[in-house]
Design a protein around this motif. Structure first.
Motif, mmCIF file in Angstrom:
data_model
loop_
_atom_site.group_PDB
_atom_site.id
_atom_site.type_symbol
_atom_site.label_atom_id
_atom_site.label_comp_id
_atom_site.label_asym_id
_atom_site.label_seq_id
_atom_site.Cartn_x
_atom_site.Cartn_y
_atom_site.Cartn_z
ATOM 1 N N ILE A 31 0.805 -1.068 -0.162
ATOM 2 C CA ILE A 31 0.118 -0.065 0.049
ATOM 3 C C ILE A 31 0.969 1.323 0.054
ATOM 4 N N VAL A 32 1.879 1.135 0.801
ATOM 5 C CA VAL A 32 2.824 2.261 0.884
ATOM 6 C C VAL A 32 3.616 2.504 -0.212
ATOM 7 N N ASP A 33 4.027 1.299 -0.944
ATOM 8 C CA ASP A 33 5.083 1.465 -2.057
ATOM 9 C C ASP A 33 3.704 1.970 -3.304
ATOM 10 N N ALA A 34 2.768 1.516 -3.339
ATOM 11 C CA ALA A 34 1.923 2.190 -4.397
ATOM 12 C C ALA A 34 1.484 3.559 -4.469
ATOM 13 N N ALA A 35 1.695 4.075 -3.017
ATOM 14 C CA ALA A 35 1.132 5.465 -2.877
ATOM 15 C C ALA A 35 2.544 6.369 -3.167
ATOM 16 N N LEU A 36 3.446 5.724 -3.057
ATOM 17 C CA LEU A 36 4.929 6.467 -3.517
ATOM 18 C C LEU A 36 5.156 6.448 -4.836
ATOM 19 N N ALA A 37 4.733 5.378 -5.594
ATOM 20 C CA ALA A 37 4.859 5.202 -6.793
ATOM 21 C C ALA A 37 5.069 6.297 -7.729
ATOM 22 N N PRO A 38 4.100 7.134 -7.724
ATOM 23 C CA PRO A 38 4.162 8.543 -8.456
ATOM 24 C C PRO A 38 5.317 9.400 -8.322
#
Length: 175
Positions: free
Chosen positions: A111-118
């Protein structure tokens, strides 16, 4: 756990609370390390749900990162004894984390990884960023729940978490 933390957890005590013989727990689940790992995996699943609820498709990546930090602190504050077991418990040096535990942790981190991806498109750098932010938030949460943060600063942990995320992600000017 909720009353006494990790110090209050033992097989005999656990067996007495749930009305089983200690050997029944050993046979059904495994040793105390396995019981603790199961509790920790459930805690990570609950954290996953709290973090997932904090992310909004309409929010900016920076806002989602800040929301995740606040959700993490809120989760810790709501159940500090159980949360602390995730970090206080250490397996024997030669023991490996079970696959089911790695999956629970991986789902939460995703979840954190996906939020930081952009904000951090490079996967290795993002993985390091997730670990760094998690460690920083863990420090704030640990100091806050032990009431030692007030010795360092009068600011509430939520304000410090926002500052950490903004500075780390390069959005210090963002509001």
């Amino acid at each position: 756990m909720r009353k006494e933390g990790a110090r209050g957890l033992g097989m005999r005590r656990l067996a007495a609370v749930i009305g089983y013989a200690p050997n029944s727990i050993y046979n059904a689940v495994g040793d105390l390390d396995t019981v603790i790992m199961r509790v920790n995996a459930r805690t990570l699943e609950r954290l996953h749900d709290a973090l997932a609820a904090a992310v909004s498709g309409d929010a900016s990546p920076q806002a989602n990162a800040e929301s995740l930090a606040q959700a993490y602190l809120g989760f810790v504050d709501a159940d500090p004894q159980v949360w602390s077991l995730v970090f206080e418990h250490a397996l024997a040096p030669d023991a490996a984390f079970p696959e089911w535990y790695a999956e629970a942790l991986g789902r939460t981190i995703a979840i954190v990884d996906a939020a930081l991806a952009p904000l951090i498109p490079q996967a290795d750098e993002r993985r390091q960023a997730v670990a760094t932010l998690w460690a920083g938030l863990h420090g704030l949460a640990s100091l806050s729940t032990s009431r030692k943060l007030a010795v360092l600063t009068p600011e509430p942990p939520g304000d410090l978490a926002r500052l950490l995320v903004r500075r780390f992600l390069g959005g210090a000017a963002a509001t």
